[in-house]
Write a protein that holds these residues in place. Structure first.
Motif, PDB file in Angstrom:
ATOM      1  N   THR A  56       0.875  -1.051   0.170  1.00 44.31           N
ATOM      2  CA  THR A  56       0.106   0.072   0.016  1.00 44.31           C
ATOM      3  C   THR A  56       0.932   1.299  -0.189  1.00 44.31           C
ATOM      4  O   THR A  56       1.697   1.298   1.099  1.00 44.31           O
ATOM      5  CB  THR A  56      -0.811   0.160   1.220  1.00 44.31           C
ATOM      6  OG1 THR A  56      -1.849  -1.164   1.146  1.00 44.31           O
ATOM      7  CG2 THR A  56      -1.900   1.129   1.335  1.00 44.31           C
ATOM      8  N   ILE A  57       0.675   1.894  -0.885  1.00 41.96           N
ATOM      9  CA  ILE A  57       1.615   3.264  -1.187  1.00 41.96           C
ATOM     10  C   ILE A  57       1.289   4.356  -0.288  1.00 41.96           C
ATOM     11  O   ILE A  57       0.028   4.820  -0.333  1.00 41.96           O
ATOM     12  CB  ILE A  57       1.439   3.538  -2.645  1.00 41.96           C
ATOM     13  CG1 ILE A  57       2.119   2.324  -3.482  1.00 41.96           C
ATOM     14  CG2 ILE A  57       2.514   4.751  -2.846  1.00 41.96           C
ATOM     15  CD1 ILE A  57       2.293   2.576  -4.806  1.00 41.96           C
ATOM     16  N   GLU A  58       2.141   4.607   0.604  1.00 49.48           N
ATOM     17  CA  GLU A  58       1.908   5.747   1.450  1.00 49.48           C
ATOM     18  C   GLU A  58       2.563   7.274   1.256  1.00 49.48           C
ATOM     19  O   GLU A  58       1.787   8.231   1.407  1.00 49.48           O
ATOM     20  CB  GLU A  58       2.460   5.397   3.176  1.00 49.48           C
ATOM     21  CG  GLU A  58       2.021   4.157   3.423  1.00 49.48           C
ATOM     22  CD  GLU A  58       0.491   4.067   3.796  1.00 49.48           C
ATOM     23  OE1 GLU A  58      -0.130   4.930   4.011  1.00 49.48           O
ATOM     24  OE2 GLU A  58      -0.061   2.968   3.888  1.00 49.48           O
ATOM     25  N   ARG A  59       3.599   6.971   0.450  1.00 51.08           N
ATOM     26  CA  ARG A  59       4.307   8.343   0.311  1.00 51.08           C
ATOM     27  C   ARG A  59       5.012   8.217  -0.990  1.00 51.08           C
ATOM     28  O   ARG A  59       5.703   7.326  -1.525  1.00 51.08           O
ATOM     29  CB  ARG A  59       5.504   8.767   1.249  1.00 51.08           C
ATOM     30  CG  ARG A  59       4.963   9.174   2.586  1.00 51.08           C
ATOM     31  CD  ARG A  59       6.127   9.676   3.478  1.00 51.08           C
ATOM     32  NE  ARG A  59       6.771  10.923   3.124  1.00 51.08           N
ATOM     33  CZ  ARG A  59       7.813  11.360   3.723  1.00 51.08           C
ATOM     34  NH1 ARG A  59       8.490  10.750   4.493  1.00 51.08           N
ATOM     35  NH2 ARG A  59       8.137  12.571   3.412  1.00 51.08           N
ATOM     36  N   VAL A  60       4.499   9.438  -1.847  1.00 51.45           N
ATOM     37  CA  VAL A  60       5.328   9.595  -3.256  1.00 51.45           C
ATOM     38  C   VAL A  60       5.829  10.963  -3.247  1.00 51.45           C
ATOM     39  O   VAL A  60       4.871  11.982  -3.483  1.00 51.45           O
ATOM     40  CB  VAL A  60       4.225   9.285  -4.305  1.00 51.45           C
ATOM     41  CG1 VAL A  60       4.805   9.499  -5.861  1.00 51.45           C
ATOM     42  CG2 VAL A  60       3.648   7.987  -4.026  1.00 51.45           C
ATOM     43  N   GLU A  61       6.805  11.275  -3.084  1.00 56.13           N
ATOM     44  CA  GLU A  61       7.499  12.627  -3.122  1.00 56.13           C
ATOM     45  C   GLU A  61       8.501  12.691  -4.137  1.00 56.13           C
ATOM     46  O   GLU A  61       9.766  12.544  -3.856  1.00 56.13           O
ATOM     47  CB  GLU A  61       7.889  13.034  -1.658  1.00 56.13           C
ATOM     48  CG  GLU A  61       6.853  13.162  -0.927  1.00 56.13           C
ATOM     49  CD  GLU A  61       6.956  13.568   0.700  1.00 56.13           C
ATOM     50  OE1 GLU A  61       8.367  14.179   0.958  1.00 56.13           O
ATOM     51  OE2 GLU A  61       6.282  13.262   1.478  1.00 56.13           O
ATOM     52  N   GLU A  62       8.061  12.438  -5.612  1.00 52.63           N
ATOM     53  CA  GLU A  62       9.398  12.309  -6.588  1.00 52.63           C
ATOM     54  C   GLU A  62      10.219  13.714  -6.478  1.00 52.63           C
ATOM     55  O   GLU A  62       9.744  14.756  -6.439  1.00 52.63           O
ATOM     56  CB  GLU A  62       8.471  12.197  -7.777  1.00 52.63           C
ATOM     57  CG  GLU A  62       9.589  11.849  -9.051  1.00 52.63           C
ATOM     58  CD  GLU A  62       8.829  11.504 -10.219  1.00 52.63           C
ATOM     59  OE1 GLU A  62       9.536  11.457 -11.324  1.00 52.63           O
ATOM     60  OE2 GLU A  62       7.572  11.687 -10.346  1.00 52.63           O
ATOM     61  N   PRO A  63      11.541  13.463  -6.750  1.00 52.72           N
ATOM     62  CA  PRO A  63      12.262  12.147  -6.720  1.00 52.72           C
ATOM     63  C   PRO A  63      13.067  11.893  -5.501  1.00 52.72           C
ATOM     64  O   PRO A  63      13.875  11.108  -5.825  1.00 52.72           O
ATOM     65  CB  PRO A  63      13.257  12.552  -7.845  1.00 52.72           C
ATOM     66  CG  PRO A  63      13.453  14.134  -7.554  1.00 52.72           C
ATOM     67  CD  PRO A  63      12.088  14.631  -7.007  1.00 52.72           C
TER      68      PRO A  63
END
Length: 143
Positions: free
Chosen positions: A61-68
């Motif tokens: 379960t994806i919790e954080r996506v702060e690319e990159p």
């Protein structure tokens, strides 16, 4: 509790952050170094499924996506029954270093387990991350 709650590894990679980010967050990347096949819905609240040729599988379960720079997910704890709701949290942090990337991986949440379950999960994941991060390095070096 008298034991560590987290596994932490830092590795220096020769590839730029964008390449490392793609290896961590795409179906092609995860399906090559972490498993043998993957499907990824890259957004907070999204899921990723990773499958191995052995028939084993993991749901993230994806919790954080702060690319990159930051990618985080929760997943099932090794050794617990599939229906057990407890999860550990895995977070990858990417930092540019020259032309390459410093990758830090932290998996936390082991302290919620009783001694017997803790030892099984912590030991399995400690060895697992050594192996999987080695495969990540190989994947990136081959790209």
């Amino acid at each position: 509790m008298g034991f560590p709650d987290r596994i932490e590894r830092t590795i220096e990679l020769t590839r730029p952050p964008a390449a490392v980010w793609a290896a961590l967050t795409t179906a092609e990347g995860l399906g090559t170094w972490l498993g043998n096949q993957a499907v990824v819905d890259l957004r907070p609240g999204g899921t990723a499924q990773v499958k191995w040729d052995s028939g084993d599988k993991a749901e993230l379960t994806i919790e954080r996506v702060e690319e990159p720079t930051v990618f985080g997910f929760t997943w099932h704890i090794y050794g617990l029954p599939e229906q057990d709701p407890r999860r550990t949290y895995v977070e990858f942090t990417l930092e540019p270093v020259g032309a390459g990337t410093r990758l830090t991986m932290v998996e936390s949440g082991f302290a919620q387990l009783p001694d017997d379950d803790y030892r099984k999960a912590y030991d399995a994941n400690t060895g697992g991350w050594t192996h999987e991060l080695g495969e990540l390095v190989e994947y990136l070096n081959a790209a």
